[in-house]
Design a protein around this motif. Structure first.
Motif, PDB file in Angstrom:
ATOM      1  N   ALA A 167       0.678  -1.212  -0.047  1.00 20.98           N
ATOM      2  CA  ALA A 167       0.054   0.059  -0.013  1.00 20.98           C
ATOM      3  C   ALA A 167       0.842   1.055  -0.165  1.00 20.98           C
ATOM      4  O   ALA A 167       1.811   1.394   0.718  1.00 20.98           O
ATOM      5  N   LEU A 168       0.629   2.221  -0.891  1.00 20.20           N
ATOM      6  CA  LEU A 168       1.004   3.479  -0.991  1.00 20.20           C
ATOM      7  C   LEU A 168       0.205   4.614  -0.415  1.00 20.20           C
ATOM      8  O   LEU A 168      -0.996   4.445  -0.968  1.00 20.20           O
ATOM      9  N   ASP A 169       0.358   5.148   0.532  1.00 22.41           N
ATOM     10  CA  ASP A 169      -0.376   6.207   1.111  1.00 22.41           C
ATOM     11  C   ASP A 169       0.258   7.503   1.679  1.00 22.41           C
ATOM     12  O   ASP A 169       1.490   7.289   2.145  1.00 22.41           O
ATOM     13  N   ARG A 170      -0.556   8.509   1.658  1.00 22.74           N
ATOM     14  CA  ARG A 170       0.021   9.816   2.116  1.00 22.74           C
ATOM     15  C   ARG A 170      -1.017  10.232   3.206  1.00 22.74           C
ATOM     16  O   ARG A 170      -2.248   9.995   2.967  1.00 22.74           O
ATOM     17  N   THR A 171      -0.735  10.658   4.448  1.00 23.94           N
ATOM     18  CA  THR A 171      -1.227  11.236   5.515  1.00 23.94           C
ATOM     19  C   THR A 171      -0.975  12.488   6.159  1.00 23.94           C
ATOM     20  O   THR A 171       0.515  12.514   6.288  1.00 23.94           O
ATOM     21  N   GLN A 172      -1.705  13.301   6.595  1.00 26.42           N
ATOM     22  CA  GLN A 172      -1.267  14.443   7.062  1.00 26.42           C
ATOM     23  C   GLN A 172      -1.493  14.141   8.672  1.00 26.42           C
ATOM     24  O   GLN A 172      -2.815  13.828   8.981  1.00 26.42           O
ATOM     25  N   TRP A 173      -0.512  14.012   9.653  1.00 26.11           N
ATOM     26  CA  TRP A 173      -0.698  13.774  10.974  1.00 26.11           C
ATOM     27  C   TRP A 173      -0.187  15.279  11.606  1.00 26.11           C
ATOM     28  O   TRP A 173       1.200  15.380  11.644  1.00 26.11           O
TER      29      TRP A 173
ATOM     30  N   GLU B 281       1.353  18.394  12.195  1.00 26.81           N
ATOM     31  CA  GLU B 281       2.009  19.219  11.204  1.00 26.81           C
ATOM     32  C   GLU B 281       2.774  18.513  10.137  1.00 26.81           C
ATOM     33  O   GLU B 281       3.541  19.051   9.323  1.00 26.81           O
ATOM     34  N   TYR B 282       2.756  16.992  10.434  1.00 26.44           N
ATOM     35  CA  TYR B 282       3.722  16.160   9.486  1.00 26.44           C
ATOM     36  C   TYR B 282       2.999  15.797   8.434  1.00 26.44           C
ATOM     37  O   TYR B 282       1.701  15.129   8.391  1.00 26.44           O
ATOM     38  N   ASN B 283       3.293  15.985   7.354  1.00 20.55           N
ATOM     39  CA  ASN B 283       2.931  15.067   6.026  1.00 20.55           C
ATOM     40  C   ASN B 283       3.871  13.918   5.627  1.00 20.55           C
ATOM     41  O   ASN B 283       4.991  13.940   5.153  1.00 20.55           O
ATOM     42  N   VAL B 284       3.081  12.891   5.703  1.00 20.82           N
ATOM     43  CA  VAL B 284       4.024  11.670   5.731  1.00 20.82           C
ATOM     44  C   VAL B 284       3.621  10.753   4.473  1.00 20.82           C
ATOM     45  O   VAL B 284       2.315  10.499   4.066  1.00 20.82           O
ATOM     46  N   LEU B 285       4.419  10.192   3.693  1.00 24.90           N
ATOM     47  CA  LEU B 285       4.112   9.306   2.690  1.00 24.90           C
ATOM     48  C   LEU B 285       4.895   8.109   2.872  1.00 24.90           C
ATOM     49  O   LEU B 285       5.991   7.992   3.478  1.00 24.90           O
ATOM     50  N   MET B 286       3.911   7.062   2.959  1.00 29.09           N
ATOM     51  CA  MET B 286       4.315   5.786   3.651  1.00 29.09           C
ATOM     52  C   MET B 286       4.140   4.620   2.774  1.00 29.09           C
ATOM     53  O   MET B 286       3.142   4.483   1.826  1.00 29.09           O
ATOM     54  N   VAL B 287       4.842   3.532   2.776  1.00 29.62           N
ATOM     55  CA  VAL B 287       4.816   2.272   2.004  1.00 29.62           C
ATOM     56  C   VAL B 287       4.699   1.081   3.081  1.00 29.62           C
ATOM     57  O   VAL B 287       5.592   1.039   3.780  1.00 29.62           O
ATOM     58  N   SER B 288       3.608   0.310   2.853  1.00 26.96           N
ATOM     59  CA  SER B 288       3.421  -0.637   3.879  1.00 26.96           C
ATOM     60  C   SER B 288       2.798  -1.997   3.279  1.00 26.96           C
ATOM     61  O   SER B 288       2.469  -1.965   2.048  1.00 26.96           O
ATOM     62  N   ALA B 289       3.346  -2.958   3.949  1.00 26.69           N
ATOM     63  CA  ALA B 289       3.032  -4.317   3.131  1.00 26.69           C
ATOM     64  C   ALA B 289       1.726  -4.874   4.096  1.00 26.69           C
ATOM     65  O   ALA B 289       1.600  -4.409   5.128  1.00 26.69           O
ATOM     66  N   ILE B 290       0.743  -5.474   3.315  1.00 27.60           N
ATOM     67  CA  ILE B 290      -0.324  -6.075   3.804  1.00 27.60           C
ATOM     68  C   ILE B 290      -0.357  -7.473   3.687  1.00 27.60           C
ATOM     69  O   ILE B 290      -0.351  -7.987   2.842  1.00 27.60           O
ATOM     70  N   VAL B 291      -0.392  -7.895   5.143  1.00 29.77           N
ATOM     71  CA  VAL B 291      -0.545  -9.411   5.167  1.00 29.77           C
ATOM     72  C   VAL B 291      -1.349  -9.748   6.037  1.00 29.77           C
ATOM     73  O   VAL B 291      -1.413  -9.479   7.481  1.00 29.77           O
ATOM     74  N   GLN B 292      -2.247 -10.772   5.754  1.00 30.31           N
ATOM     75  CA  GLN B 292      -3.344 -11.437   6.634  1.00 30.31           C
ATOM     76  C   GLN B 292      -4.196 -10.348   7.406  1.00 30.31           C
ATOM     77  O   GLN B 292      -4.323 -10.196   8.511  1.00 30.31           O
ATOM     78  N   LYS B 293      -4.655  -9.397   6.646  1.00 33.53           N
ATOM     79  CA  LYS B 293      -5.456  -8.242   7.063  1.00 33.53           C
ATOM     80  C   LYS B 293      -4.811  -7.208   7.823  1.00 33.53           C
ATOM     81  O   LYS B 293      -5.350  -6.558   8.613  1.00 33.53           O
ATOM     82  N   ARG B 294      -3.162  -7.071   8.040  1.00 30.67           N
ATOM     83  CA  ARG B 294      -2.528  -6.393   8.681  1.00 30.67           C
ATOM     84  C   ARG B 294      -1.640  -5.602   7.811  1.00 30.67           C
ATOM     85  O   ARG B 294      -1.096  -6.116   6.896  1.00 30.67           O
TER      86      ARG B 294
END
Length: 117
Positions: A25-31, A33-46
């Motif tokens: 998953a490629l995602d960006r979120t504003q948290w 004052e931080y603007n984070v671009l993140m790459v995550s693996a999805i395994v068994q609904k986690r």
């Protein structure tokens, strides 16, 4: 190499066989004052966060920033059949073409007014 990459590699190898499908998953979120671009693996609904960067601006990421976070993950997880998923922020034809050249499958959500030929 990122410090935790060997841990990610080991954790995933305990869950998945080489050659099996792995959704990234490629995602960006504003948290705050931080603007984070993140790459995550999805395994068994986690999801397992793998790589991220703080953007020095507000709002959406651009192609150059996306191309910065994906190659380390693609290289790390090359023994799996990767499928990159992204929401409407990542709908650009340039990103799709770049992913195609990397020989990575992808699903990028399109804006509702997008048409295809």
């Amino acid at each position: 190499m990122v410090l935790w990459f060997p841990l990610v590699k080991e954790a995933l190898s305990r869950q998945l066989k080489a050659g099996s499908q792995l959704i990234i998953a490629l995602d960006r979120t504003q948290w705050k004052e931080y603007n984070v671009l993140m790459v995550s693996a999805i395994v068994q609904k986690r999801t397992f966060p793998i790589f991220s960067t703080l953007l020095d601006k507000q709002g959406a990421s651009n192609l150059a920033e996306q191309q910065q976070v994906l190659p380390p993950v693609i290289t790390l997880l090359k023994k799996y059949k990767l499928i990159i998923i992204g929401d409407r922020e990542f709908h650009s034809i340039e990103l799709a073409q770049w992913l195609h050249r990397q020989r990575v499958s992808f699903v990028l959500r399109q804006k509702s007014n997008t048409t295809f030929r």
